[in-house]
Design a protein around this motif. Structure first.
Motif, short mmCIF file in Angstrom:
data_model
loop_
_atom_site.label_atom_id
_atom_site.label_comp_id
_atom_site.label_asym_id
_atom_site.label_seq_id
_atom_site.Cartn_x
_atom_site.Cartn_y
_atom_site.Cartn_z
N THR A 185 0.89 -1.30 -0.01
CA THR A 185 -0.04 -0.10 0.14
C THR A 185 0.98 1.32 -0.13
O THR A 185 0.70 2.25 -0.82
N VAL A 186 1.90 1.34 1.02
CA VAL A 186 2.63 2.47 1.09
C VAL A 186 3.82 2.57 -0.18
O VAL A 186 3.91 3.69 -0.85
N ILE A 205 -0.83 9.39 -1.78
CA ILE A 205 -1.21 9.06 -0.28
C ILE A 205 -1.51 7.52 -0.24
O ILE A 205 -2.22 6.94 -1.07
N ALA A 206 -1.17 7.08 1.08
CA ALA A 206 -1.54 5.72 1.23
C ALA A 206 -2.45 5.71 2.28
O ALA A 206 -2.23 6.55 3.28
N LEU A 256 2.11 11.01 1.73
CA LEU A 256 1.50 10.94 3.11
C LEU A 256 1.01 9.61 3.36
O LEU A 256 0.44 8.88 2.50
N ASN A 257 1.29 8.78 4.59
CA ASN A 257 0.96 7.65 4.98
C ASN A 257 -0.18 7.94 6.12
O ASN A 257 0.12 8.34 7.22
N VAL A 258 -1.23 7.59 5.62
CA VAL A 258 -2.48 7.73 6.48
C VAL A 258 -2.86 6.52 7.10
O VAL A 258 -3.11 5.60 6.36
N PHE A 275 -6.99 8.91 17.29
CA PHE A 275 -6.84 9.94 16.14
C PHE A 275 -6.38 9.34 14.79
O PHE A 275 -5.94 8.20 14.99
N ILE A 276 -6.74 10.05 13.77
CA ILE A 276 -5.99 9.64 12.49
C ILE A 276 -4.82 10.10 12.32
O ILE A 276 -4.44 11.08 12.70
N SER A 277 -3.85 9.16 12.05
CA SER A 277 -2.46 9.35 11.87
C SER A 277 -2.04 9.82 10.63
O SER A 277 -2.48 8.98 9.42
N VAL A 278 -1.44 10.95 10.27
CA VAL A 278 -1.19 11.60 8.94
C VAL A 278 0.39 11.64 9.11
O VAL A 278 1.01 12.52 9.62
#
Ligand code: MN
Length: 253
Positions: free
Chosen positions: A109-110, A124-125, A164-166, A229-232
């Protein structure tokens, strides 16, 4: 805006469908994703065999492209001309499990998003931090987060060379606690070797063990997810260990 959607779980994965449907609200979407699961395949460039691309339909009837290459191959194929229209953004996911800490080096994915960045296109992943033993996953909240982050990244112009790794906690929309910009944390891998014997008495191996955990530290990807939390995490492909440069230069080579 023209968005390429890909993943590492295969073109028919439900996470990709949810992502493609949300991304369509931002612009034109083209899907080119692997024809099988490439999870934990790392950053691949297939050079020893030809790659085929064929047309398929997603579960909702959306036309898509699929290839027998890895996720990063799919991105390369699209950006090198299999997809004729210029691509402005590559979004990869939604992976059913988190990609944090050292996972990013294993993650298809990344690495798909890394391939975009190598070609000079923002990447963006997106991964869902699902609980072990989960049933069918609802990718809706993570897909809506992905669209929000993609819109923001394009409006603010994500710097060249940065992806960005989300990672999104597995929660309902209203239970997500917002976005934290994080650094890579530390995974704790609990891999164990499982040695078995085949019917001819020869050993074979599975790399098994428990699901990885992580070090719960504030400011990290793992810490953010633990707190809801959402991690970016902004990632770069320069893996140089700058902290070691000075010391190594002082060695008598
Ligand atoms: Mn995967």
């Amino acid at each position: 805006m023209h968005i390429l959607v890909t993943n590492d779980d295969g073109v028919q994965a439900p996470g990709l469908l949810a992502l493609a449907q949300e991304m369509r609200k931002l612009g034109q979407v083209t899907v080119l994703a692997p024809d099988r699961n490439w999870s934990a395949s790392g950053h691949v460039k297939t050079m020893d065999r030809p790659l085929r691309v064929r047309e398929v339909k997603l579960a909702d009837g959306t036309p898509a492209l699929t290839s027998d290459g890895a996720p990063s191959d799919c991105v390369a194929l699209a950006l090198l001309g299999v997809v004729k229209e210029k691509i402005d953004l590559v979004v990869s996911g939604i992976n059913p499990n988190a990609n944090i800490g050292h996972d990013v080096t294993y993650s298809g994915t990344v690495t798909a998003a890394m391939e975009a960045v190598i070609a000079g296109v923002p990447g963006i992943a997106i991964s869902l931090d699902s609980k072990p033993g989960h049933g069918e996953l609802d990718y809706g909240p993570a897909a809506r987060v992905a669209a929000r982050i993609a819109a923001r990244a394009m409006a603010e112009r994500l710097p060249q060379g940065i992806l960005l790794n989300v990672n999104v906690p597995q929660r309902a929309d209203e239970e997500l606690r917002g976005i934290q910009i994080t650094r890579q944390g530390l995974r704790v891998y609990r891999d164990a070797l499982d040695e078995r014997r085949d019917p001819r008495g020869r050993p074979y191996y599975w790399i098994g063990g428990e699901w990885p955990t992580g070090i719960d530290e504030e400011g990290t990807d793992f810490g953010a997810l633990q707190a809801g939390f959402i991690s970016v995490t902004p990632l770069q492909l320069d893996l140089t260990a700058w902290s070691a440069i000075h010391a190594l230069r002082s060695w008598s080579w």
